[in-house]
Design a protein around this motif. Structure first.
Motif, PDB file in Angstrom:
ATOM      1  N   ASP A   1     -20.461 -58.036 -25.805  1.00  0.00           N
ATOM      2  CA  ASP A   1     -19.716 -57.036 -25.048  1.00  0.00           C
ATOM      3  C   ASP A   1     -19.108 -57.670 -23.788  1.00  0.00           C
ATOM      4  O   ASP A   1     -17.916 -57.496 -23.500  1.00  0.00           O
ATOM      5  CB  ASP A   1     -20.656 -55.891 -24.675  1.00  0.00           C
ATOM      6  CG  ASP A   1     -20.069 -54.987 -23.600  1.00  0.00           C
ATOM      7  OD1 ASP A   1     -18.925 -54.528 -23.768  1.00  0.00           O
ATOM      8  OD2 ASP A   1     -20.756 -54.741 -22.588  1.00  0.00           O
ATOM      9  N   GLN A   2     -19.907 -58.430 -23.033  1.00  0.00           N
ATOM     10  CA  GLN A   2     -19.405 -59.112 -21.832  1.00  0.00           C
ATOM     11  C   GLN A   2     -18.334 -60.138 -22.189  1.00  0.00           C
ATOM     12  O   GLN A   2     -17.336 -60.283 -21.480  1.00  0.00           O
ATOM     13  CB  GLN A   2     -20.565 -59.798 -21.104  1.00  0.00           C
ATOM     14  CG  GLN A   2     -21.565 -58.847 -20.482  1.00  0.00           C
ATOM     15  CD  GLN A   2     -22.786 -59.569 -19.940  1.00  0.00           C
ATOM     16  OE1 GLN A   2     -23.330 -60.462 -20.587  1.00  0.00           O
ATOM     17  NE2 GLN A   2     -23.213 -59.190 -18.753  1.00  0.00           N
TER      18      GLN A   2
ATOM     19  N   HIS B   1     -25.266 -52.831 -31.582  1.00  0.00           N
ATOM     20  CA  HIS B   1     -23.941 -52.922 -30.969  1.00  0.00           C
ATOM     21  C   HIS B   1     -23.840 -54.219 -30.162  1.00  0.00           C
ATOM     22  O   HIS B   1     -24.828 -54.945 -29.992  1.00  0.00           O
ATOM     23  CB  HIS B   1     -23.668 -51.697 -30.097  1.00  0.00           C
ATOM     24  CG  HIS B   1     -24.714 -51.462 -29.034  1.00  0.00           C
ATOM     25  ND1 HIS B   1     -24.898 -52.304 -27.952  1.00  0.00           N
ATOM     26  CD2 HIS B   1     -25.643 -50.472 -28.895  1.00  0.00           C
ATOM     27  CE1 HIS B   1     -25.854 -51.849 -27.183  1.00  0.00           C
ATOM     28  NE2 HIS B   1     -26.344 -50.750 -27.740  1.00  0.00           N
ATOM     29  N   ASN B   2     -22.649 -54.518 -29.655  1.00  0.00           N
ATOM     30  CA  ASN B   2     -22.414 -55.811 -29.004  1.00  0.00           C
ATOM     31  C   ASN B   2     -23.072 -55.958 -27.641  1.00  0.00           C
ATOM     32  O   ASN B   2     -23.053 -57.049 -27.067  1.00  0.00           O
ATOM     33  CB  ASN B   2     -20.909 -56.066 -28.882  1.00  0.00           C
ATOM     34  CG  ASN B   2     -20.312 -56.567 -30.176  1.00  0.00           C
ATOM     35  OD1 ASN B   2     -21.025 -56.865 -31.132  1.00  0.00           O
ATOM     36  ND2 ASN B   2     -18.992 -56.660 -30.217  1.00  0.00           N
TER      37      ASN B   2
ATOM     38  N   GLN C   1     -20.017 -46.466 -30.003  1.00  0.00           N
ATOM     39  CA  GLN C   1     -20.609 -47.033 -28.788  1.00  0.00           C
ATOM     40  C   GLN C   1     -19.542 -47.350 -27.750  1.00  0.00           C
ATOM     41  O   GLN C   1     -19.789 -47.244 -26.547  1.00  0.00           O
ATOM     42  CB  GLN C   1     -21.401 -48.303 -29.129  1.00  0.00           C
ATOM     43  CG  GLN C   1     -22.671 -48.073 -29.935  1.00  0.00           C
ATOM     44  CD  GLN C   1     -23.706 -47.260 -29.172  1.00  0.00           C
ATOM     45  OE1 GLN C   1     -23.740 -47.269 -27.948  1.00  0.00           O
ATOM     46  NE2 GLN C   1     -24.566 -46.566 -29.898  1.00  0.00           N
ATOM     47  N   TYR C   2     -18.348 -47.736 -28.201  1.00  0.00           N
ATOM     48  CA  TYR C   2     -17.271 -48.032 -27.261  1.00  0.00           C
ATOM     49  C   TYR C   2     -16.850 -46.770 -26.514  1.00  0.00           C
ATOM     50  O   TYR C   2     -16.701 -46.774 -25.288  1.00  0.00           O
ATOM     51  CB  TYR C   2     -16.067 -48.641 -27.994  1.00  0.00           C
ATOM     52  CG  TYR C   2     -14.845 -48.753 -27.108  1.00  0.00           C
ATOM     53  CD1 TYR C   2     -14.794 -49.685 -26.073  1.00  0.00           C
ATOM     54  CD2 TYR C   2     -13.756 -47.910 -27.296  1.00  0.00           C
ATOM     55  CE1 TYR C   2     -13.680 -49.775 -25.249  1.00  0.00           C
ATOM     56  CE2 TYR C   2     -12.643 -47.991 -26.478  1.00  0.00           C
ATOM     57  CZ  TYR C   2     -12.610 -48.929 -25.455  1.00  0.00           C
ATOM     58  OH  TYR C   2     -11.518 -49.005 -24.628  1.00  0.00           O
ATOM     59  N   TYR C   3     -16.670 -45.677 -27.232  1.00  0.00           N
ATOM     60  CA  TYR C   3     -16.190 -44.458 -26.596  1.00  0.00           C
ATOM     61  C   TYR C   3     -17.273 -43.728 -25.805  1.00  0.00           C
ATOM     62  O   TYR C   3     -16.976 -43.031 -24.835  1.00  0.00           O
ATOM     63  CB  TYR C   3     -15.575 -43.530 -27.636  1.00  0.00           C
ATOM     64  CG  TYR C   3     -14.172 -43.954 -27.994  1.00  0.00           C
ATOM     65  CD1 TYR C   3     -13.107 -43.693 -27.131  1.00  0.00           C
ATOM     66  CD2 TYR C   3     -13.907 -44.646 -29.168  1.00  0.00           C
ATOM     67  CE1 TYR C   3     -11.817 -44.107 -27.437  1.00  0.00           C
ATOM     68  CE2 TYR C   3     -12.621 -45.069 -29.481  1.00  0.00           C
ATOM     69  CZ  TYR C   3     -11.591 -44.791 -28.608  1.00  0.00           C
ATOM     70  OH  TYR C   3     -10.320 -45.218 -28.899  1.00  0.00           O
ATOM     71  N   VAL C   4     -18.531 -43.900 -26.181  1.00  0.00           N
ATOM     72  CA  VAL C   4     -19.611 -43.223 -25.478  1.00  0.00           C
ATOM     73  C   VAL C   4     -20.137 -44.050 -24.311  1.00  0.00           C
ATOM     74  O   VAL C   4     -20.401 -43.512 -23.225  1.00  0.00           O
ATOM     75  CB  VAL C   4     -20.765 -42.883 -26.460  1.00  0.00           C
ATOM     76  CG1 VAL C   4     -21.972 -42.321 -25.720  1.00  0.00           C
ATOM     77  CG2 VAL C   4     -20.293 -41.886 -27.514  1.00  0.00           C
TER      78      VAL C   4
END
Length: 318
Positions: free
Chosen positions: A112-113, A168-169, A310-313
């Motif tokens: 994610d980072q 998730h990432n 997970q991206y939108y939340v």
């Protein structure tokens, strides 16, 4: 479905800053340790050592510690059978009912980072530009890719056998040598995010991004991944009693106090079935089983949409 995903995927058109990319992992931990040791009054002592950890409170870490103990046992099996599969065996220590220590993974950042810091660079482009400096024939690039393949195989097997979810990432790291490392084991064996919804039904995470990094399903690195996965599966099957006894001991000692045992004895039975699939008892058939697991995991639509959710939340990039 691919078209819809492309439309909502967070992509930046800004060019990659090469200097930022080269410094993305920050100062290497060994250099930090050396600098701190030189400044310390105790630096000359032979026992001087820096241990980086996160102190956690108001969180029960018994299940997390249990997961890392199991992962360490998997790694010992992989090494014993010389499979080539790799795992990171960082430690988690539960010091009380709701507190403990979590060892930090040095020289790493989450996927994610990585995505956020590099304008959503693909894994393929990151490996080529960071490790290979644009040259896929360089020794450093090839070593990083081998590390990626060996760690991806190791964690894919662990995620399948232990049914680790919430992948998730934000819960997957990459280190400066090219390994991927999974963290956060709040969901395994029988519990899952979403109050038992169990949206993630793929055997393990093998996203489109990961497959492209491996050169596609017919690429040489993907073939090596497939080979390591089969060797690792056979090794775990051979030493399955070592995993089962650890899980049964924890079940007897804690029972349903740990959420991973919410299904009770069924949890143990399901684990045994994954470790010793009776319908695939021969080596030849286990190889077929592994091919089937890979087929179910490659760019699995549930995995894809879990990342989108997970991206939108939570704003976790994918």
């Amino acid at each position: 479905m691919d078209k819809i995903e492309d439309e909502i995927k967070p992509i930046s058109n800004n060019p990659i800053n090469v200097e930022e990319l080269n410094n993305i992992f920050g100062e290497p931990f060994l250099e930090k340790e050396k600098n701190l040791k030189n400044k310390s009054l105790f630096g000359k002592l032979n026992t001087y050592k820096i241990f980086r950890c996160i102190i956690k409170t108001n969180e029960d870490l018994r299940q997390e510690q249990f997961a890392t103990q199991l992962i360490n046992e998997f790694y010992q099996i992989f090494k014993l059978e010389n499979t080539g599969c790799w795992l990171n065996t960082y430690e988690i220590i539960s010091t009380g009912k709701n507190c403990g220590l979590v060892e930090m993974v040095n020289n790493s950042l989450s996927l994610d980072q990585l995505k956020q810091k590099t304008n959503h660079i693909s894994l393929k482009d990151f490996y080529i530009n960071y490790y290979g400096k644009g040259n896929v024939d360089s020794l450093i690039y090839k070593k990083a890719m081998n590390n990626f393949v060996s760690s991806l195989a190791g964690y894919s097997l662990v995620c399948y056998f232990l049914q680790i979810k919430d992948r998730h990432n934000g819960n997957i790291l990459i280190d400066n040598e090219g390994h991927i490392i999974h963290i956060d084991f709040g969901f395994l064996l029988s519990n899952a995010p979403g109050k038992g919804l169990k949206f993630e039904n793929a055997p393990f995470k093998l996203s489109k991004d990961m497959v492209e990094c491996l050169g596609g399903v017919k690429g040489k690195y993907f073939m090596e991944f497939r080979k390591l996965l089969k060797k690792g599966f056979l090794a775990v099957h051979k030493h399955r009693h070592k995993i089962v006894i650890l899980v049964e001991m924890m079940w007897c000692g804690h029972g349903k106090q740990l959420e991973c045992f919410e299904m009770g004895q069924e949890t143990i039975d399901a684990l045994k079935a994954r470790l010793n699939p009776k319908e695939y008892i021969s080596k030849k058939n286990i190889v077929k089983l592994v091919d089937n697991l890979i087929g179910q995991s490659v760019d699995n639509w549930r995995t894809k949409w879990y990342d989108i959710f997970q991206y939108y939340v939570q704003g976790i990039f994918y």
